[in-house]
Design an enzyme around this catalytic site. Structure first.
Site, PDB file in Angstrom:
ATOM      1  N   ASN A 159       8.870  29.674 -21.035  1.00  0.00           N
ATOM      2  CA  ASN A 159       7.500  29.633 -21.518  1.00  0.00           C
ATOM      3  C   ASN A 159       7.322  30.618 -22.667  1.00  0.00           C
ATOM      4  O   ASN A 159       7.955  31.668 -22.726  1.00  0.00           O
ATOM      5  CB  ASN A 159       6.477  29.841 -20.395  1.00  0.00           C
ATOM      6  CG  ASN A 159       6.676  31.073 -19.544  1.00  0.00           C
ATOM      7  OD1 ASN A 159       7.771  31.579 -19.384  1.00  0.00           O
ATOM      8  ND2 ASN A 159       5.588  31.555 -18.963  1.00  0.00           N
ATOM      9  N   ILE A 160       6.473  30.216 -23.600  1.00  0.00           N
ATOM     10  CA  ILE A 160       6.197  31.002 -24.799  1.00  0.00           C
ATOM     11  C   ILE A 160       4.679  31.055 -24.952  1.00  0.00           C
ATOM     12  O   ILE A 160       4.052  30.060 -25.304  1.00  0.00           O
ATOM     13  CB  ILE A 160       6.842  30.361 -26.047  1.00  0.00           C
ATOM     14  CG1 ILE A 160       8.344  30.172 -25.830  1.00  0.00           C
ATOM     15  CG2 ILE A 160       6.543  31.192 -27.291  1.00  0.00           C
ATOM     16  CD1 ILE A 160       9.005  29.267 -26.855  1.00  0.00           C
ATOM     17  N   GLU A 161       4.101  32.219 -24.653  1.00  0.00           N
ATOM     18  CA  GLU A 161       2.647  32.342 -24.683  1.00  0.00           C
ATOM     19  C   GLU A 161       2.135  32.682 -26.071  1.00  0.00           C
ATOM     20  O   GLU A 161       2.848  33.245 -26.900  1.00  0.00           O
ATOM     21  CB  GLU A 161       2.193  33.426 -23.695  1.00  0.00           C
ATOM     22  CG  GLU A 161       2.423  33.050 -22.276  1.00  0.00           C
ATOM     23  CD  GLU A 161       1.990  34.120 -21.295  1.00  0.00           C
ATOM     24  OE1 GLU A 161       1.940  33.805 -20.102  1.00  0.00           O
ATOM     25  OE2 GLU A 161       1.708  35.268 -21.712  1.00  0.00           O
ATOM     26  N   GLU A 196       9.175  23.764 -19.147  1.00  0.00           N
ATOM     27  CA  GLU A 196       9.632  22.390 -18.975  1.00  0.00           C
ATOM     28  C   GLU A 196       9.493  21.598 -20.270  1.00  0.00           C
ATOM     29  O   GLU A 196      10.385  20.829 -20.637  1.00  0.00           O
ATOM     30  CB  GLU A 196       8.827  21.697 -17.868  1.00  0.00           C
ATOM     31  CG  GLU A 196       8.911  22.387 -16.526  1.00  0.00           C
ATOM     32  CD  GLU A 196       7.826  23.440 -16.298  1.00  0.00           C
ATOM     33  OE1 GLU A 196       7.507  23.676 -15.128  1.00  0.00           O
ATOM     34  OE2 GLU A 196       7.305  24.024 -17.274  1.00  0.00           O
ATOM     35  N   CYS A 238       3.358  22.162 -13.943  1.00  0.00           N
ATOM     36  CA  CYS A 238       1.921  21.903 -13.996  1.00  0.00           C
ATOM     37  C   CYS A 238       1.670  20.414 -14.281  1.00  0.00           C
ATOM     38  O   CYS A 238       2.594  19.651 -14.553  1.00  0.00           O
ATOM     39  CB  CYS A 238       1.269  22.768 -15.071  1.00  0.00           C
ATOM     40  SG  CYS A 238       1.656  22.235 -16.769  1.00  0.00           S
ATOM     41  N   CYS A 258       3.046  19.130 -17.652  1.00  0.00           N
ATOM     42  CA  CYS A 258       4.505  18.957 -17.653  1.00  0.00           C
ATOM     43  C   CYS A 258       4.915  17.765 -16.796  1.00  0.00           C
ATOM     44  O   CYS A 258       5.836  17.031 -17.149  1.00  0.00           O
ATOM     45  CB  CYS A 258       5.186  20.232 -17.184  1.00  0.00           C
ATOM     46  SG  CYS A 258       4.995  21.586 -18.377  1.00  0.00           S
TER      47      CYS A 258
END
Length: 130
Positions: free
Chosen positions: A42-44, A55, A86, A89
């Site tokens: 994940n890349i916020e 994903e 989620c 995804c």
């Protein structure tokens, strides 16, 4: 590849996550029909809606390489709390996978296994758009 190996690849992937806001790193390892594995983290972003999910990043890497047939995915968070993909995804997987697509979730000492159909019943499909 064994389930535990795929989970380990997801664990490795979350090591590179960019999560300054949630501090909740997630990694995914996506296995294709030919046995290749694509990972993502994940890349916020400060604007949360622009954040990328592990994903989705793994799917994007696979698609970039011309892969569209997926067998299963493993998902792991640093907490190893059994996190599942989620809804967004899950819907992304539904674009490429049938309801028997396997989702492995890292519970630390064990692995929870689901099918996409269990996690996303009555999904939106291309057939519904006609």
């Amino acid at each position: 590849m064994e389930d535990r190996e795929l989970i380990e690849r997801a664990r490795e992937a979350h090591q590179t996550a960019h999560v300054p806001y949630s501090e909740y790193p997630v990694g995914a390892a996506l296995e294709t029909a030919d046995g290749s594995v694509y990972t993502g983290c994940n890349i916020e972003n400060a604007n949360y809606s622009n954040s990328l999910h592990a994903e989705g990043v793994a799917v994007a890497h696979a698609i970039h390489d011309g892969q569209t047939e997926f067998v299963r995915v493993a998902v792991s968070s640093a907490k190893r709390d059994g996190v599942t993909p989620c809804g967004r995804c899950r819907q992304t997987f539904a674009e490429f996978c049938d309801e028997d697509f396997v989702v492995l979730c890292d519970e630390g000492d064990g692995i929870a296994e689901y099918t996409l159909g269990e996690l996303l019943p009555n999904t939106i499909t291309e057939d519904m758009l006609d």
